[in-house]
Design a protein around this motif. Sequence first.
Motif, PDB file in Angstrom:
ATOM      1  N   VAL A 229       0.874  -1.174   0.000  1.00 13.17           N
ATOM      2  CA  VAL A 229       0.000   0.000   0.000  1.00 13.17           C
ATOM      3  C   VAL A 229       0.912   1.225   0.000  1.00 13.17           C
ATOM      4  O   VAL A 229       1.840   1.307   0.798  1.00 13.17           O
ATOM      5  N   GLU A 230       0.656   2.151  -0.907  1.00 15.56           N
ATOM      6  CA  GLU A 230       1.517   3.331  -1.028  1.00 15.56           C
ATOM      7  C   GLU A 230       0.765   4.597  -0.618  1.00 15.56           C
ATOM      8  O   GLU A 230      -0.464   4.662  -0.710  1.00 15.56           O
ATOM      9  N   ILE A 231       1.552   5.575  -0.186  1.00 14.10           N
ATOM     10  CA  ILE A 231       0.979   6.873   0.210  1.00 14.10           C
ATOM     11  C   ILE A 231       1.288   7.887  -0.886  1.00 14.10           C
ATOM     12  O   ILE A 231       2.443   8.036  -1.301  1.00 14.10           O
ATOM     13  N   VAL A 232       0.243   8.559  -1.370  1.00 11.63           N
ATOM     14  CA  VAL A 232       0.394   9.596  -2.398  1.00 11.63           C
ATOM     15  C   VAL A 232       0.282  10.947  -1.701  1.00 11.63           C
ATOM     16  O   VAL A 232      -0.739  11.237  -1.071  1.00 11.63           O
ATOM     17  N   TYR A 233       1.313  11.745  -1.807  1.00 13.88           N
ATOM     18  CA  TYR A 233       1.343  13.028  -1.082  1.00 13.88           C
ATOM     19  C   TYR A 233       0.850  14.146  -1.996  1.00 13.88           C
ATOM     20  O   TYR A 233       1.406  14.390  -3.068  1.00 13.88           O
ATOM     21  N   ALA A 234      -0.209  14.828  -1.586  1.00 12.65           N
ATOM     22  CA  ALA A 234      -0.768  15.919  -2.395  1.00 12.65           C
ATOM     23  C   ALA A 234      -0.011  17.217  -2.109  1.00 12.65           C
ATOM     24  O   ALA A 234       0.346  17.503  -0.965  1.00 12.65           O
TER      25      ALA A 234
ATOM     26  N   ASP B 258      -0.161  21.881  -7.433  1.00 13.46           N
ATOM     27  CA  ASP B 258       0.323  21.668  -8.801  1.00 13.46           C
ATOM     28  C   ASP B 258       1.084  20.341  -8.974  1.00 13.46           C
ATOM     29  O   ASP B 258       1.911  20.212  -9.874  1.00 13.46           O
ATOM     30  N   VAL B 259       0.795  19.380  -8.102  1.00 15.16           N
ATOM     31  CA  VAL B 259       1.499  18.091  -8.185  1.00 15.16           C
ATOM     32  C   VAL B 259       1.021  17.311  -9.421  1.00 15.16           C
ATOM     33  O   VAL B 259      -0.109  17.481  -9.874  1.00 15.16           O
ATOM     34  N   GLU B 260       1.891  16.483  -9.980  1.00 18.45           N
ATOM     35  CA  GLU B 260       1.499  15.642 -11.128  1.00 18.45           C
ATOM     36  C   GLU B 260       0.638  14.476 -10.644  1.00 18.45           C
ATOM     37  O   GLU B 260       0.802  14.005  -9.521  1.00 18.45           O
TER      38      GLU B 260
ATOM     39  N   ASP C  72      -0.888   6.086 -11.520  1.00 20.47           N
ATOM     40  CA  ASP C  72      -0.823   4.922 -12.421  1.00 20.47           C
ATOM     41  C   ASP C  72       0.511   4.201 -12.261  1.00 20.47           C
ATOM     42  O   ASP C  72       0.575   2.970 -12.339  1.00 20.47           O
ATOM     43  N   ALA C  73       1.562   4.976 -12.010  1.00 19.10           N
ATOM     44  CA  ALA C  73       2.890   4.348 -11.834  1.00 19.10           C
ATOM     45  C   ALA C  73       2.868   3.420 -10.622  1.00 19.10           C
ATOM     46  O   ALA C  73       3.381   2.298 -10.683  1.00 19.10           O
ATOM     47  N   LEU C  74       2.252   3.881  -9.552  1.00 16.80           N
ATOM     48  CA  LEU C  74       2.230   3.047  -8.333  1.00 16.80           C
ATOM     49  C   LEU C  74       1.409   1.784  -8.549  1.00 16.80           C
ATOM     50  O   LEU C  74       1.773   0.709  -8.074  1.00 16.80           O
TER      51      LEU C  74
ATOM     52  N   LEU D 275      -5.440  14.835  -9.756  1.00 15.52           N
ATOM     53  CA  LEU D 275      -5.045  13.756  -8.838  1.00 15.52           C
ATOM     54  C   LEU D 275      -6.279  13.030  -8.313  1.00 15.52           C
ATOM     55  O   LEU D 275      -6.318  11.790  -8.262  1.00 15.52           O
ATOM     56  N   LEU D 276      -7.330  13.797  -7.963  1.00 15.70           N
ATOM     57  CA  LEU D 276      -8.566  13.142  -7.506  1.00 15.70           C
ATOM     58  C   LEU D 276      -9.147  12.265  -8.614  1.00 15.70           C
ATOM     59  O   LEU D 276      -9.647  11.164  -8.359  1.00 15.70           O
ATOM     60  N   SER D 277      -9.089  12.755  -9.868  1.00 14.47           N
ATOM     61  CA  SER D 277      -9.630  11.954 -10.981  1.00 14.47           C
ATOM     62  C   SER D 277      -8.827  10.672 -11.145  1.00 14.47           C
ATOM     63  O   SER D 277      -9.400   9.585 -11.339  1.00 14.47           O
ATOM     64  N   ALA D 278      -7.510  10.786 -11.051  1.00 20.24           N
ATOM     65  CA  ALA D 278      -6.674   9.574 -11.185  1.00 20.24           C
ATOM     66  C   ALA D 278      -7.011   8.584 -10.074  1.00 20.24           C
ATOM     67  O   ALA D 278      -7.120   7.373 -10.316  1.00 20.24           O
ATOM     68  N   LEU D 279      -7.210   9.092  -8.867  1.00 17.37           N
ATOM     69  CA  LEU D 279      -7.533   8.197  -7.736  1.00 17.37           C
ATOM     70  C   LEU D 279      -8.910   7.575  -7.910  1.00 17.37           C
ATOM     71  O   LEU D 279      -9.117   6.406  -7.565  1.00 17.37           O
ATOM     72  N   SER D 280      -9.864   8.342  -8.462  1.00 14.75           N
ATOM     73  CA  SER D 280     -11.199   7.747  -8.621  1.00 14.75           C
ATOM     74  C   SER D 280     -11.185   6.672  -9.711  1.00 14.75           C
ATOM     75  O   SER D 280     -11.877   5.664  -9.597  1.00 14.75           O
TER      76      SER D 280
END
Length: 328
Positions: free
Chosen positions: A215-220, A223-225, A230-232, A254-259
Amino acid sequence: MTTPHIRILATGGTIAGSAGSAITRGYRAGQVAIADMLAGAKTLGIAARLDGVDIAQIGSQDIGWAEWDILHSHIAEACADPDVDGVIVTHGTDTAEETAFLLDLTLAAGKPVVLVGAMRPADAVGSDGLRNFANAVRVASDPGAHGRGVMLVMGDSILAASDARKWATANVDAFKGYPRGPLGLVTPTTLDWFAPPARIRSPARFAWPECLPRVEIVYAAADVESDIVDALISLGAKGLVLAGMGQGNAPKPLLSALSRVVQAGVPVVRASRVDEGSVDRNVEVDDDSVGFVASRSYNPQKSRILLQLMLASGITDPARMQSEFDRR
Ligand code: SIN
Protein backbone atom coordinates in the motif's frame (compact mmCIF):
# COMPACT_ATOMS: atom_id res chain seq x y z
CA MET A 1 2.34 -8.75 46.29
CA THR A 2 4.78 -10.72 44.12
CA THR A 3 7.39 -8.86 42.09
CA PRO A 4 6.04 -8.35 38.54
CA HIS A 5 7.90 -10.11 35.73
CA ILE A 6 8.22 -7.97 32.62
CA ARG A 7 9.58 -9.21 29.27
CA ILE A 8 11.56 -6.55 27.40
CA LEU A 9 11.72 -6.91 23.60
CA ALA A 10 14.34 -4.55 22.20
CA THR A 11 14.34 -3.27 18.64
CA GLY A 12 16.79 -0.33 18.83
CA GLY A 13 16.04 3.35 18.27
CA THR A 14 17.38 6.36 20.11
CA ILE A 15 16.59 4.77 23.46
CA ALA A 16 19.42 2.39 22.52
CA GLY A 17 21.36 5.12 20.71
CA SER A 18 24.90 6.29 21.27
CA ALA A 19 26.65 9.55 20.42
CA GLY A 20 29.98 8.63 21.97
CA SER A 21 29.85 11.92 23.87
CA ALA A 22 27.35 13.53 26.23
CA ILE A 23 27.07 16.73 24.17
CA THR A 24 27.47 15.69 20.53
CA ARG A 25 24.36 16.25 18.44
CA GLY A 26 24.92 13.46 15.93
CA TYR A 27 24.39 9.88 17.09
CA ARG A 28 23.57 6.39 15.87
CA ALA A 29 20.34 4.66 16.88
CA GLY A 30 20.22 1.03 18.03
CA GLN A 31 23.76 0.68 19.41
CA VAL A 32 23.07 -0.49 23.00
CA ALA A 33 22.13 -4.14 23.53
CA ILE A 34 19.24 -4.87 25.86
CA ALA A 35 21.55 -6.54 28.43
CA ASP A 36 23.44 -3.23 28.81
CA MET A 37 20.21 -1.22 29.02
CA LEU A 38 18.93 -3.56 31.73
CA ALA A 39 22.21 -3.21 33.64
CA GLY A 40 21.59 0.56 33.64
CA ALA A 41 17.98 0.05 34.71
CA LYS A 42 19.11 -2.13 37.63
CA THR A 43 20.82 0.88 39.21
CA LEU A 44 17.40 2.59 39.43
CA GLY A 45 16.05 0.12 41.98
CA ILE A 46 13.01 -0.74 39.86
CA ALA A 47 10.69 -3.14 41.67
CA ALA A 48 10.23 -5.63 38.83
CA ARG A 49 11.95 -8.69 37.43
CA LEU A 50 13.10 -7.78 33.93
CA ASP A 51 14.34 -10.10 31.22
CA GLY A 52 15.32 -8.94 27.78
CA VAL A 53 15.48 -10.23 24.21
CA ASP A 54 17.17 -8.37 21.35
CA ILE A 55 14.75 -8.58 18.41
CA ALA A 56 16.78 -6.06 16.40
CA GLN A 57 19.26 -3.23 16.89
CA ILE A 58 18.14 -0.77 14.26
CA GLY A 59 16.84 2.72 13.74
CA SER A 60 13.07 2.44 13.43
CA GLN A 61 13.14 3.96 9.94
CA ASP A 62 14.35 0.48 8.91
CA ILE A 63 11.70 -1.55 10.71
CA GLY A 64 9.42 -3.63 8.54
CA TRP A 65 7.70 -6.94 8.05
CA ALA A 66 10.69 -9.13 9.08
CA GLU A 67 11.01 -7.45 12.51
CA TRP A 68 7.25 -7.06 13.01
CA ASP A 69 6.69 -10.77 12.36
CA ILE A 70 9.30 -11.79 14.97
CA LEU A 71 8.09 -9.15 17.43
CA HIS A 72 4.48 -10.26 17.15
CA SER A 73 5.33 -13.90 17.84
CA HIS A 74 7.50 -12.98 20.86
CA ILE A 75 4.68 -10.84 22.27
CA ALA A 76 2.10 -13.57 21.71
CA GLU A 77 4.41 -16.05 23.46
CA ALA A 78 5.02 -13.70 26.41
CA CYS A 79 1.29 -12.97 26.75
CA ALA A 80 0.55 -16.69 26.84
CA ASP A 81 3.20 -17.30 29.54
CA PRO A 82 1.56 -17.27 32.99
CA ASP A 83 4.92 -16.25 34.48
CA VAL A 84 5.02 -12.97 32.48
CA ASP A 85 2.93 -10.01 33.70
CA GLY A 86 3.57 -7.51 30.93
CA VAL A 87 5.63 -6.74 27.84
CA ILE A 88 7.72 -3.70 26.95
CA VAL A 89 8.99 -3.04 23.43
CA THR A 90 11.87 -0.57 23.21
CA HIS A 91 11.55 1.16 19.85
CA GLY A 92 12.71 4.14 17.83
CA THR A 93 10.27 7.00 17.95
CA ASP A 94 10.16 7.62 14.18
CA THR A 95 7.84 4.71 13.44
CA ALA A 96 6.69 3.82 16.96
CA GLU A 97 3.15 4.90 16.13
CA GLU A 98 3.02 2.49 13.19
CA THR A 99 4.39 -0.53 15.07
CA ALA A 100 2.17 0.23 18.07
CA PHE A 101 -0.94 0.51 15.88
CA LEU A 102 -0.13 -2.67 13.94
CA LEU A 103 0.28 -4.60 17.20
CA ASP A 104 -2.81 -3.03 18.71
CA LEU A 105 -4.93 -4.17 15.78
CA THR A 106 -3.59 -7.73 15.88
CA LEU A 107 -3.35 -8.57 19.60
CA ALA A 108 -6.09 -9.32 22.08
CA ALA A 109 -6.34 -6.58 24.71
CA GLY A 110 -5.09 -8.62 27.64
CA LYS A 111 -1.77 -8.18 29.41
CA PRO A 112 -0.14 -4.78 29.03
CA VAL A 113 2.01 -4.29 25.94
CA VAL A 114 3.89 -1.01 26.14
CA LEU A 115 6.15 0.60 23.55
CA VAL A 116 8.74 3.03 24.84
CA GLY A 117 11.33 5.22 23.13
CA ALA A 118 13.50 8.22 23.78
CA MET A 119 14.45 11.39 21.98
CA ARG A 120 18.00 11.63 23.30
CA PRO A 121 20.57 8.83 23.02
CA ALA A 122 21.53 6.81 26.06
CA ASP A 123 24.87 8.61 26.58
CA ALA A 124 23.56 12.18 26.05
CA VAL A 125 23.36 14.68 28.88
CA GLY A 126 19.69 14.81 29.94
CA SER A 127 18.89 11.53 28.20
CA ASP A 128 15.22 10.65 28.59
CA GLY A 129 15.69 6.92 27.93
CA LEU A 130 16.00 5.45 31.42
CA ARG A 131 13.28 7.71 32.79
CA ASN A 132 10.88 6.69 30.02
CA PHE A 133 11.89 3.07 30.53
CA ALA A 134 11.23 3.22 34.28
CA ASN A 135 7.83 4.77 33.50
CA ALA A 136 7.08 1.97 31.03
CA VAL A 137 7.96 -0.65 33.65
CA ARG A 138 5.59 1.05 36.07
CA VAL A 139 2.78 0.86 33.47
CA ALA A 140 3.51 -2.72 32.36
CA SER A 141 3.54 -3.86 36.02
CA ASP A 142 0.17 -2.33 36.83
CA PRO A 143 -2.93 -4.58 37.03
CA GLY A 144 -4.97 -1.56 35.86
CA ALA A 145 -3.07 -1.59 32.56
CA HIS A 146 -4.84 -4.80 31.47
CA GLY A 147 -7.50 -4.48 28.79
CA ARG A 148 -6.29 -1.15 27.37
CA GLY A 149 -4.70 -2.39 24.15
CA VAL A 150 -1.17 -1.50 23.12
CA MET A 151 0.18 1.70 24.66
CA LEU A 152 3.08 4.06 24.09
CA VAL A 153 4.87 5.66 27.02
CA MET A 154 6.86 8.82 26.25
CA GLY A 155 7.81 11.23 29.00
CA ASP A 156 5.21 10.93 31.72
CA SER A 157 2.32 10.34 29.29
CA ILE A 158 0.63 7.06 28.46
CA LEU A 159 -0.94 7.14 25.01
CA ALA A 160 -3.19 4.57 23.34
CA ALA A 161 -1.55 3.17 20.19
CA SER A 162 -4.49 4.36 18.09
CA ASP A 163 -4.05 7.96 19.33
CA ALA A 164 -0.26 8.32 19.53
CA ARG A 165 1.30 10.74 17.03
CA LYS A 166 4.85 11.97 16.74
CA TRP A 167 4.58 15.69 16.15
CA ALA A 168 8.09 17.04 16.82
CA THR A 169 11.39 16.08 15.21
CA ALA A 170 13.66 16.74 18.18
CA ASN A 171 11.80 17.93 21.30
CA VAL A 172 11.79 15.53 24.22
CA ASP A 173 8.03 16.13 24.33
CA ALA A 174 7.64 14.64 20.84
CA PHE A 175 4.31 12.80 21.07
CA LYS A 176 0.71 13.72 21.55
CA GLY A 177 -2.56 11.89 21.45
CA TYR A 178 -5.22 12.53 18.80
CA PRO A 179 -8.18 12.52 19.05
CA ARG A 180 -7.79 11.49 22.70
CA GLY A 181 -5.12 12.86 24.98
CA PRO A 182 -3.22 10.59 27.37
CA LEU A 183 -4.88 7.58 28.99
CA GLY A 184 -2.98 8.45 32.14
CA LEU A 185 0.14 9.94 33.67
CA VAL A 186 3.05 7.97 35.06
CA THR A 187 6.31 8.46 36.92
CA PRO A 188 8.61 5.64 38.03
CA THR A 189 6.65 5.40 41.31
CA THR A 190 3.18 6.83 40.60
CA LEU A 191 0.45 6.06 38.07
CA ASP A 192 -2.89 7.80 37.45
CA TRP A 193 -5.34 6.37 34.93
CA PHE A 194 -7.93 8.88 33.73
CA ALA A 195 -10.60 6.26 32.95
CA PRO A 196 -11.16 2.52 33.44
CA PRO A 197 -9.90 0.12 30.74
CA ALA A 198 -12.30 0.06 27.79
CA ARG A 199 -11.22 -3.18 26.11
CA ILE A 200 -11.08 -5.87 28.78
CA ARG A 201 -11.09 -9.31 27.11
CA SER A 202 -11.52 -7.77 23.63
CA PRO A 203 -10.19 -10.17 20.97
CA ALA A 204 -7.74 -9.06 18.27
CA ARG A 205 -9.47 -7.08 15.52
CA PHE A 206 -7.38 -8.76 12.80
CA ALA A 207 -5.54 -12.07 12.58
CA TRP A 208 -1.79 -11.78 12.16
CA PRO A 209 -1.34 -11.92 8.37
CA GLU A 210 1.00 -14.06 6.25
CA CYS A 211 2.41 -10.82 4.85
CA LEU A 212 1.31 -7.21 4.36
CA PRO A 213 0.16 -6.21 0.87
CA ARG A 214 1.80 -3.24 -0.80
CA VAL A 215 0.00 0.00 0.00
CA GLU A 216 1.52 3.33 -1.03
CA ILE A 217 0.98 6.87 0.21
CA VAL A 218 0.39 9.60 -2.40
CA TYR A 219 1.34 13.03 -1.08
CA ALA A 220 -0.77 15.92 -2.39
CA ALA A 221 0.87 19.30 -3.00
CA ALA A 222 -0.02 22.36 -5.07
CA ASP A 223 0.32 21.67 -8.80
CA VAL A 224 1.50 18.09 -8.19
CA GLU A 225 1.50 15.64 -11.13
CA SER A 226 -1.11 12.87 -11.10
CA ASP A 227 0.67 10.25 -13.22
CA ILE A 228 2.33 8.93 -10.05
CA VAL A 229 -0.96 7.13 -9.31
CA ASP A 230 -0.82 4.92 -12.42
CA ALA A 231 2.89 4.35 -11.83
CA LEU A 232 2.23 3.05 -8.33
CA ILE A 233 -0.52 0.73 -9.54
CA SER A 234 1.70 -0.67 -12.26
CA LEU A 235 4.41 -1.22 -9.64
CA GLY A 236 1.98 -3.48 -7.78
CA ALA A 237 0.25 -1.28 -5.18
CA LYS A 238 -2.89 -3.03 -3.94
CA GLY A 239 -4.22 0.07 -2.20
CA LEU A 240 -3.43 3.78 -1.94
CA VAL A 241 -3.63 6.33 0.86
CA LEU A 242 -3.90 10.00 -0.06
CA ALA A 243 -1.97 12.34 2.24
CA GLY A 244 -4.28 15.08 1.14
CA MET A 245 -4.55 18.79 1.74
CA GLY A 246 -6.81 19.97 4.57
CA GLN A 247 -9.73 17.54 4.84
CA GLY A 248 -8.01 15.04 2.56
CA ASN A 249 -8.38 17.03 -0.66
CA ALA A 250 -6.19 17.10 -3.77
CA PRO A 251 -5.95 18.90 -7.13
CA LYS A 252 -8.66 17.76 -9.60
CA PRO A 253 -6.33 15.70 -11.85
CA LEU A 254 -5.05 13.76 -8.84
CA LEU A 255 -8.57 13.14 -7.51
CA SER A 256 -9.63 11.95 -10.98
CA ALA A 257 -6.67 9.57 -11.18
CA LEU A 258 -7.53 8.20 -7.74
CA SER A 259 -11.20 7.75 -8.62
CA ARG A 260 -10.22 5.76 -11.74
CA VAL A 261 -8.17 3.53 -9.45
CA VAL A 262 -11.20 2.92 -7.23
CA GLN A 263 -13.29 2.05 -10.30
CA ALA A 264 -10.62 -0.51 -11.17
CA GLY A 265 -11.14 -2.15 -7.77
CA VAL A 266 -8.16 -0.73 -5.84
CA PRO A 267 -9.20 0.91 -2.56
CA VAL A 268 -8.22 4.52 -1.87
CA VAL A 269 -8.28 6.06 1.61
CA ARG A 270 -8.32 9.85 1.90
CA ALA A 271 -6.20 11.05 4.85
CA SER A 272 -4.64 14.43 5.52
CA ARG A 273 -1.11 15.80 5.43
CA VAL A 274 -2.24 18.23 8.18
CA ASP A 275 -0.96 17.30 11.63
CA GLU A 276 -4.31 17.25 13.41
CA GLY A 277 -8.01 16.92 12.69
CA SER A 278 -10.44 14.45 11.22
CA VAL A 279 -11.01 13.60 7.56
CA ASP A 280 -14.75 13.03 7.27
CA ARG A 281 -16.87 11.74 4.40
CA ASN A 282 -18.40 13.95 1.73
CA VAL A 283 -17.18 17.30 3.06
CA GLU A 284 -15.33 18.65 0.00
CA VAL A 285 -14.97 15.38 -1.91
CA ASP A 286 -17.99 13.28 -2.90
CA ASP A 287 -16.89 9.98 -1.38
CA ASP A 288 -20.29 8.36 -1.83
CA SER A 289 -20.23 8.67 -5.60
CA VAL A 290 -16.52 7.93 -6.06
CA GLY A 291 -16.11 5.15 -3.48
CA PHE A 292 -13.29 6.68 -1.46
CA VAL A 293 -12.83 5.78 2.22
CA ALA A 294 -12.29 8.66 4.69
CA SER A 295 -9.52 8.11 7.25
CA ARG A 296 -11.35 9.94 10.07
CA SER A 297 -8.83 10.42 12.91
CA TYR A 298 -6.02 8.37 11.36
CA ASN A 299 -3.04 10.02 9.74
CA PRO A 300 -1.64 8.65 6.45
CA GLN A 301 0.88 6.27 8.04
CA LYS A 302 -1.68 4.72 10.36
CA SER A 303 -4.25 4.59 7.55
CA ARG A 304 -1.73 2.63 5.52
CA ILE A 305 -1.34 0.02 8.30
CA LEU A 306 -5.12 -0.37 8.69
CA LEU A 307 -5.63 -0.66 4.93
CA GLN A 308 -2.85 -3.26 4.68
CA LEU A 309 -4.46 -5.35 7.41
CA MET A 310 -7.88 -5.11 5.80
CA LEU A 311 -6.52 -6.16 2.42
CA ALA A 312 -4.61 -9.02 4.05
CA SER A 313 -7.90 -10.12 5.67
CA GLY A 314 -9.77 -10.01 2.35
CA ILE A 315 -11.81 -6.91 3.23
CA THR A 316 -12.35 -4.84 0.08
CA ASP A 317 -15.89 -3.49 0.35
CA PRO A 318 -15.63 0.32 0.78
CA ALA A 319 -18.54 0.46 3.27
CA ARG A 320 -16.93 -2.20 5.45
CA MET A 321 -13.60 -0.42 5.16
CA GLN A 322 -15.21 2.84 6.21
CA SER A 323 -16.70 1.18 9.29
CA GLU A 324 -13.20 0.04 10.33
CA PHE A 325 -11.88 3.59 9.98
CA ASP A 326 -14.87 4.92 11.93
CA ARG A 327 -14.16 2.56 14.82
CA ARG A 328 -12.22 3.82 17.83
C1 SIN B 1 14.51 5.92 15.44
O1 SIN B 1 13.31 6.05 15.25
O2 SIN B 1 15.06 4.82 15.50
C2 SIN B 1 15.39 7.11 15.58
C3 SIN B 1 14.71 8.25 16.24
C4 SIN B 1 14.28 7.98 17.66
O3 SIN B 1 14.27 6.89 18.18
O4 SIN B 1 13.91 9.00 18.30
